[in-house]
Motif scaffolding. Sequence first.
Motif, PDB file in Angstrom:
ATOM      1  N   LEU A 107       0.822  -1.209   0.000  1.00 18.83           N
ATOM      2  CA  LEU A 107       0.000   0.000   0.000  1.00 18.83           C
ATOM      3  C   LEU A 107       0.858   1.263   0.000  1.00 18.83           C
ATOM      4  N   VAL A 135      -3.680   7.874  -3.965  1.00 21.26           N
ATOM      5  CA  VAL A 135      -5.044   7.756  -3.467  1.00 21.26           C
ATOM      6  C   VAL A 135      -5.906   8.786  -4.197  1.00 21.26           C
ATOM      7  N   VAL A 162      -8.797  -1.238  -3.788  1.00 20.13           N
ATOM      8  CA  VAL A 162      -7.336  -1.205  -3.806  1.00 20.13           C
ATOM      9  C   VAL A 162      -6.888  -1.925  -5.068  1.00 20.13           C
ATOM     10  N   VAL A 204     -11.941   3.364   2.370  1.00 26.04           N
ATOM     11  CA  VAL A 204     -11.382   2.710   1.181  1.00 26.04           C
ATOM     12  C   VAL A 204     -12.474   1.927   0.472  1.00 26.04           C
ATOM     13  N   ARG A 205     -12.609   2.195  -0.824  1.00 26.42           N
ATOM     14  CA  ARG A 205     -13.601   1.505  -1.650  1.00 26.42           C
ATOM     15  C   ARG A 205     -12.952   0.423  -2.494  1.00 26.42           C
ATOM     16  N   ILE A 221     -10.984   6.026  -2.514  1.00 24.08           N
ATOM     17  CA  ILE A 221     -11.664   6.230  -1.240  1.00 24.08           C
ATOM     18  C   ILE A 221     -12.940   7.021  -1.482  1.00 24.08           C
ATOM     19  N   ILE A 229      -5.511   3.566  -5.021  1.00 23.78           N
ATOM     20  CA  ILE A 229      -6.499   3.319  -3.975  1.00 23.78           C
ATOM     21  C   ILE A 229      -7.624   4.322  -4.145  1.00 23.78           C
ATOM     22  N   LEU A 288      -4.921   5.117   6.668  1.00 17.42           N
ATOM     23  CA  LEU A 288      -3.841   5.344   5.715  1.00 17.42           C
ATOM     24  C   LEU A 288      -3.252   6.721   5.978  1.00 17.42           C
ATOM     25  N   TYR A 345      -9.525   3.798   7.280  1.00 14.06           N
ATOM     26  CA  TYR A 345      -9.517   2.730   6.272  1.00 14.06           C
ATOM     27  C   TYR A 345     -10.929   2.366   5.827  1.00 14.06           C
TER      28      TYR A 345
END
Length: 98
Positions: free
Chosen positions: A11, A16, A72, A69-70, A78, A76, A42, A66
């Motif tokens: 990660l 992002v 990864v 987060v939708r 979000i 990423i 994150l 976290y």
Amino acid sequence: MEPTPDEITSLVGREVYSNNGVFVGEVEDVRLDLDAEAVTGLALAELNGELFRSRVQPGQGVIVPYRWVRAVGDVILINDVIERLDVEGDEDVDEAVA
């Protein structure tokens, strides 16, 4: 969507984006809950200045939960932080020295 230990280290360094395609920042580190063996946040650096200018001093980063987060993948995704930052008193985004 709990990453395995091999995925946790991967990660770091990923960009992002919000689910609307807006660049948010780059993952510098992860926040872990060792008891629950889960990623809880994150830590982002290299932030989008337009999003965070009024909230974060230069040289600082933010920690996003976290649960935002939708997805990864190569990047990423979000939940859209722009709307969240516009809400007064929202404390979901923690300021952190990055």
